[in-house]
Scaffold this motif. Sequence first.
Motif, mmCIF file in Angstrom:
data_model
loop_
_atom_site.group_PDB
_atom_site.id
_atom_site.type_symbol
_atom_site.label_atom_id
_atom_site.label_comp_id
_atom_site.label_asym_id
_atom_site.label_seq_id
_atom_site.Cartn_x
_atom_site.Cartn_y
_atom_site.Cartn_z
ATOM 1 N N ASN A 45 0.847 -1.315 0.100
ATOM 2 C CA ASN A 45 -0.197 -0.063 0.052
ATOM 3 C C ASN A 45 1.042 1.401 -0.065
ATOM 4 O O ASN A 45 1.869 1.332 0.601
ATOM 5 N N GLY A 46 0.610 2.198 -0.516
ATOM 6 C CA GLY A 46 1.285 3.698 -0.858
ATOM 7 C C GLY A 46 0.186 4.803 -1.157
ATOM 8 O O GLY A 46 -0.902 4.703 -1.391
ATOM 9 N N THR A 77 5.570 4.155 0.082
ATOM 10 C CA THR A 77 5.148 2.929 0.569
ATOM 11 C C THR A 77 5.302 2.321 1.768
ATOM 12 O O THR A 77 5.047 1.508 2.321
ATOM 13 N N GLY A 78 6.386 3.294 2.708
ATOM 14 C CA GLY A 78 6.846 3.060 3.843
ATOM 15 C C GLY A 78 7.994 2.227 3.667
ATOM 16 O O GLY A 78 8.568 1.831 4.802
ATOM 17 N N LYS A 84 12.599 3.699 -3.570
ATOM 18 C CA LYS A 84 13.721 3.866 -4.637
ATOM 19 C C LYS A 84 13.657 3.206 -5.888
ATOM 20 O O LYS A 84 13.995 3.640 -7.122
ATOM 21 N N LYS A 85 13.637 1.863 -5.794
ATOM 22 C CA LYS A 85 13.454 0.944 -6.993
ATOM 23 C C LYS A 85 12.286 1.257 -7.721
ATOM 24 O O LYS A 85 12.390 1.164 -8.916
ATOM 25 N N MET A 86 11.200 1.759 -7.153
ATOM 26 C CA MET A 86 9.985 1.820 -7.894
ATOM 27 C C MET A 86 10.041 3.119 -8.713
ATOM 28 O O MET A 86 9.836 3.087 -9.822
ATOM 29 N N ASN A 87 10.619 3.938 -7.959
ATOM 30 C CA ASN A 87 11.073 5.373 -8.903
ATOM 31 C C ASN A 87 12.077 5.257 -9.903
ATOM 32 O O ASN A 87 11.796 5.824 -10.943
#
Length: 130
Positions: A45-46, A77-78, A84-87
């Motif tokens: 969740n985010g 996402t906490g 960082k990987k998502m971005n």
Amino acid sequence: MKSFAVVALAVIFAPAALAQHRTFAINPDASEIKMTLNTTHEVVNGTFHIQSGSIEFDRGNPKMSGSVTVLAGSGKTGNDSRDKKMNKDILKVDQYTSVSFAPKTYTGTIAPSGDSTIQIDLNLVGQVSN
């Protein structure tokens, strides 16, 4: 480009929301996108910060239209390493500053005045380059 499910949008609606067909500008300071990612190992969740948007809807019909734009790098996402990987790898924020969505339908109740929290199904429209 990978997509993700956006599940809720908190929006400030004006008292005139009792009228059937309405168009509302989203207040970025009072609204947020909440997302849920179903991964193979867990549910993540985010939230994302809304940059701009407007939504058109009819209180008697669950269909919506419009556009919602979020700042690509604002996803939280906490988990800092996951963010960082998502971005970097998924949203590619070095290349794309914003992500736009088109609302399709909503569930929930829109209050006659004040705040309302509704669940909106969105389509990913695209990413905006720097």
